[in-house]
Design a protein around this motif. Structure first.
Motif, PDB file in Angstrom:
ATOM      1  N   PHE A 104      -0.755   4.514 -73.761  1.00  0.00           N
ATOM      2  CA  PHE A 104      -0.981   5.892 -74.210  1.00  0.00           C
ATOM      3  C   PHE A 104      -2.012   6.281 -74.724  1.00  0.00           C
ATOM      4  O   PHE A 104      -2.595   7.579 -74.002  1.00  0.00           O
ATOM      5  CB  PHE A 104       0.067   6.418 -75.085  1.00  0.00           C
ATOM      6  N   LYS A 105      -2.981   5.532 -75.478  1.00  0.00           N
ATOM      7  CA  LYS A 105      -4.366   5.524 -75.552  1.00  0.00           C
ATOM      8  C   LYS A 105      -5.185   5.983 -74.634  1.00  0.00           C
ATOM      9  O   LYS A 105      -5.898   6.746 -74.259  1.00  0.00           O
ATOM     10  CB  LYS A 105      -4.746   4.787 -76.689  1.00  0.00           C
ATOM     11  N   GLU A 106      -5.122   5.045 -73.566  1.00  0.00           N
ATOM     12  CA  GLU A 106      -5.887   4.869 -72.426  1.00  0.00           C
ATOM     13  C   GLU A 106      -5.439   6.076 -71.375  1.00  0.00           C
ATOM     14  O   GLU A 106      -6.478   6.806 -70.867  1.00  0.00           O
ATOM     15  CB  GLU A 106      -5.588   3.566 -71.554  1.00  0.00           C
ATOM     16  N   MET A 107      -4.286   6.362 -71.345  1.00  0.00           N
ATOM     17  CA  MET A 107      -3.894   7.388 -70.284  1.00  0.00           C
ATOM     18  C   MET A 107      -4.524   8.852 -70.952  1.00  0.00           C
ATOM     19  O   MET A 107      -4.937   9.740 -70.207  1.00  0.00           O
ATOM     20  CB  MET A 107      -2.203   7.456 -70.291  1.00  0.00           C
ATOM     21  N   ASP A 108      -4.117   9.108 -72.270  1.00  0.00           N
ATOM     22  CA  ASP A 108      -4.555  10.115 -72.908  1.00  0.00           C
ATOM     23  C   ASP A 108      -6.230  10.481 -72.615  1.00  0.00           C
ATOM     24  O   ASP A 108      -6.483  11.678 -72.466  1.00  0.00           O
ATOM     25  CB  ASP A 108      -4.327  10.006 -74.440  1.00  0.00           C
ATOM     26  N   ALA A 109      -6.905   9.448 -72.784  1.00  0.00           N
ATOM     27  CA  ALA A 109      -8.262   9.528 -72.715  1.00  0.00           C
ATOM     28  C   ALA A 109      -8.617   9.802 -71.089  1.00  0.00           C
ATOM     29  O   ALA A 109      -9.730  10.493 -70.945  1.00  0.00           O
ATOM     30  CB  ALA A 109      -8.978   8.396 -73.085  1.00  0.00           C
ATOM     31  N   LYS A 131       0.821   8.893 -81.926  1.00  0.00           N
ATOM     32  CA  LYS A 131      -0.154   9.069 -82.906  1.00  0.00           C
ATOM     33  C   LYS A 131      -1.675   8.531 -82.222  1.00  0.00           C
ATOM     34  O   LYS A 131      -2.877   9.108 -82.995  1.00  0.00           O
ATOM     35  CB  LYS A 131       0.006   8.050 -84.173  1.00  0.00           C
ATOM     36  N   VAL A 132      -1.711   7.708 -81.344  1.00  0.00           N
ATOM     37  CA  VAL A 132      -3.020   7.338 -80.807  1.00  0.00           C
ATOM     38  C   VAL A 132      -3.486   8.054 -79.841  1.00  0.00           C
ATOM     39  O   VAL A 132      -4.544   8.189 -79.356  1.00  0.00           O
ATOM     40  CB  VAL A 132      -2.648   6.004 -79.994  1.00  0.00           C
ATOM     41  N   ALA A 133      -2.687   9.518 -79.548  1.00  0.00           N
ATOM     42  CA  ALA A 133      -3.224  10.488 -78.633  1.00  0.00           C
ATOM     43  C   ALA A 133      -4.119  11.606 -79.208  1.00  0.00           C
ATOM     44  O   ALA A 133      -3.631  12.080 -80.250  1.00  0.00           O
ATOM     45  CB  ALA A 133      -2.254  11.036 -77.828  1.00  0.00           C
TER      46      ALA A 133
END
Ligand SMILES: NC(=O)c1ccc[n+]([C@@H]2O[C@H](COP(=O)([O-])OP(=O)(O)OC[C@H]3O[C@@H](n4cnc5c(N)ncnc54)[C@H](O)[C@@H]3O)[C@@H](O)[C@H]2O)c1
Length: 315
Positions: A104-109, A131-133
């Protein structure tokens, strides 16, 4: 958030990712599948082809549609390439918080703020993942059921920071796909069906491990009893019909249910001794002895296709 979803990325191409890719492609969406290696993707794409052929052979697609759908599928190991231009992303990586948060962190970025990021998780909480987004409002749970390309249910629930628009758009997309979306009012581990399944499975393991009945008998009892009603009557309507309406049921069955609930299993982990008895029992089931997993899955899917032909509404 995007209303007009055309291009979909499936991140993680295991059992569930393959099912999503099959369904989206069958319904006319451009699909890109992503996973960690070329080998995984090769066998995933092959499985999608088999799924599409199964749908065509069993009347879920018109003649020639499987080949057309197959042409909509691409695959890559590169996450950035997979999500580029995607309107909707369905993540199906392993079911643990570190794996989900990483992806999710990678996709969000990588994607613009109006791309929906949905997770297939079987029971994790979106509040803990989003929370990581940097844009947590576009993150949502869309939990399917195996086989994804056949079983209609998708449970949809947002986390604390999810926008209601994201939940609405995901709900509408699932309805457009021909799914039966069910929206939860709030998050809970396991959502609806996996909580019910967990309760039944614990009792089934306990009945077998404590010697009440064999695995074969427990499954036969289930399938010839409540299982036969299950395709169209849920546990709540069943209770309403079991008495003279739900109030009568709650009054008249209070004592007998209390006795059952008092004597039911409450453990949280399958102990090594229970595990040994249970595994032995399952491996002794006649269907398990006679047929391969592949053969049983194919039979399951054919039976599902037949059940799906029924008009299950009460007219
Ligand atoms: N199996 C089920 O019955 C079922 C049903 C509904 C939902 N789910 C949920 O769907 C998700 C996937 O389950 P599954 O059964 O398909 O698992 P699976 O193990 O079959 O597939 C997971 C895939 O994710 C890939 N993967 C791992 N890390 C990755 C990463 N960083 N980037 C891209 N790909 C990665 C793996 O290589 C694997 O191909 C889980 O959250 C699970 O809870 C499973």
């Amino acid at each position: 958030m995007k209303n007009n979803i055309k291009k979909v990325a499936c991140i993680g191409s295991g059992l569930i990712g393959q099912g999503w890719a099959t369904l989206f492609a069958a319904k006319g969406y451009e699909i890109i599948m992503q996973d960690l290696s070329e080998d995984i993707l090769k066998s995933a794409v092959e499985q999608v082809a088999l799924n599409l052929n199964f749908m065509e052979d069993n009347g879920r697609l018109q003649l020639g549609e499987a080949a057309t759908a197959y042409k909509r599928i691409r695959a890559t190991t590169d996450l950035a390439e997979a999500v580029k231009g995607a309107d909707y992303i369905q993540e199906s990586v392993p079911d643990d918080y570190p794996s989900k948060r990483k992806v999710f962190k990678e996709m969000d970025a990588l994607v613009p703020c109006d791309t929906i990021l949905a997770s297939s998780s079987s029971g994790l909480l979106m509040s803990e993942i989003q929370k990581v987004a940097t844009r947590p409002e576009r993150c949502v749970m869309a939990h399917p059921f195996l086989p994804v390309h056949l079983l209609p249910l998708v449970e949809i629930v947002g986390g604390e920071q999810t926008a209601s628009e994201t939940v609405d758009l995901t709900y509408n997309l699932m309805a457009k796909l021909g799914k039966t979306p069910v929206r939860l009012k709030k998050e809970v581990s396991g959502y609806i069906v996996n909580r019910l399944q967990a309760a039944i499975l614990r009792e089934a393991v306990d009945l077998v491990a404590s010697g009440v009945a064999s695995a074969e008998e427990v499954d036969r009892a289930f399938c010839s009893g409540m299982g036969l009603r299950d395709p169209f009557i849920g546990p709540i309507l069943r209770a309403h019909l079991a008495g003279n309406g739900i109030e009568d049921f709650l009054e008249n069955y209070a004592d007998s249910y209390r006795l059952r609930w008092e004597s039911m299993a409450t453990w949280h982990t399958v102990s090594p001794s229970m595990r040994e008895i249970f595994v032995k029992n399952v491996n002794e089931m006649s269907i398990v002895r006679k047929h391969s997993l592949e053969k049983i899955k194919n039979w399951r899917d054919k039976m599902l296709v037949e059940i799906l032909k029924l008009d299950r509404s009460c007219r």
